[in-house]
Structures are given as structure tokens and as C-alpha cells.
Scaffold this motif. Structure first.
Motif: not given
Length: 180
Positions: A154-155, A143-147, A161-166
Motif C-alpha cells: 500500500s502507499p 512516483g508512489l512509495v509503496l510498503e 501524508q502519503k510519501i511520493a515523488f511530486s
């Protein structure tokens, strides 16, 4: 194990058995759950994922026949291609790990004999990826969004704040296993 093509004959109909019969290629791996296909405009080739292989199809013009290169790129045998997308001058091949270990993001320029880089996915695999203003963005199975940051992924962090699904915060949970 085959690819069907729409409009190959110009009559707005499907050409069945295009890969095996018309292109005289070995069948696609029947054990590979995914066979993603993506067009790479920079190199004027289509990429076909097939287990740990990438096949390419090129056509230089409408008056020339397709050129198929079977197993143009061979990835490590523990990786399975799930999704492919491109940025301007790179193909990004998202792979899960055959044995449940960490999957990978394969970076390829579409030209060299081997892939350019293998990047960490921080999970068993990637669910999807997109080209956002020439920056590869990936959602991994945790569920982590990486770029992409130029040297690796990296996340994604915005305003501290880290962007991710709960689900990324839930111990032991994942959005999907590698075969969904």
C-alpha cells in the motif's frame, strides 16, 4: 543473450559466454530489455530475470560446479521482470506489464514450484525496490512509495501524508515508462 562472469576461473579475469558456452544454456531472451541478477542468501541461489522467466544458479560449495535451472519460475506472459531484490526469506520480483496495463510485484520463497503471491503495483511497473529492515519498499512508475503490510503493498503514509515523488500528483505523468 549471455552472461559474463568475473573470477569464474580464479584468475581475476572475465569468463565470456559463461551462460551459453560454459553452462550450456539457451541464450537469454534478446527482446527482454532487462536481465536483472540478484543473489538470494536464504536459498543460496542467484536469480536471473529474463522476460517473464526466472532462471536460478546455485553452488552448494566452492568445490562443486554451478547448477543452473533454466526457467525455474515462469511468470504470467504479460509480465516482464525489471528488478529483483530479497528480504530474509523472500525474493521480490518487480515486473512491468508488457501491454501498458498494471504491472505486479511477485513474491517468491525461492523454493516452491510457483510464485507465492502476485501483488498490485498501482501503476504500469516498479522502478526499484529495497529491503529496509526486512520490509520491502517499492517506488512505482507513478512516483508512489509503496510498503509491504504483511498481506500486500500500500502507499506509504507517514504523519498522515502519503510519501511520493511530486510527479505522483501530476495528472498523466510518470517517472518513467517501462522501457527506460
Amino acid at each position: 543473450t549471455d552472461i559474463f562472469v568475473l573470477n569464474d576461473s580464479g584468475n581475476n579475469a572475465w569468463t565470456g559466454a559463461w551462460w551459453i558456452t560454459k553452462q550450456a544454456q539457451a541464450g537469454l531472451n534478446p527482446n527482454a530489455i532487462f536481465h536483472p541478477i540478484e543473489y538470494f542468501p536464504f536459498r543460496k541461489i542467484s536469480l536471473v530475470g529474463d522476460g517473464n522467466l526466472i532462471h536460478t544458479i546455485s553452488r552448494q560449495s566452492d568445490t562443486q560446479n554451478d547448477t543452473v535451472t533454466y526457467a525455474r519460475l515462469t511468470l504470467p506472459s504479460n509480465l516482464i521482470v525489471r528488478h529483483i531484490f530479497t528480504t530474509n526469506n523472500r525474493a521480490w520480483i518487480l515486473c512491468y506489464h508488457r501491454f501498458g496495463e498494471e504491472g505486479s510485484i511477485i513474491e517468491w520463497d525461492g523454493f516452491t514450484q510457483s510464485y507465492n503471491q502476485i501483488h498490485s503495483i498501482f501503476s504500469n511497473g516498479a522502478l526499484c525496490g529495497v529491503n529496509w529492515k526486512e520490509i520491502p519498499i517499492i517506488v512505482n512508475s507513478k512516483g508512489l512509495v509503496l510498503e509491504y503490510r504483511g498481506q500486500g503493498f500500500s502507499p506509504m503514509v507517514r504523519q498522515g501524508q502519503k510519501i511520493a515523488f511530486s510527479v505522483a500528483e501530476e495528472m498523466g505523468n510518470a517517472l518513467s515508462d517501462s522501457t527506460d
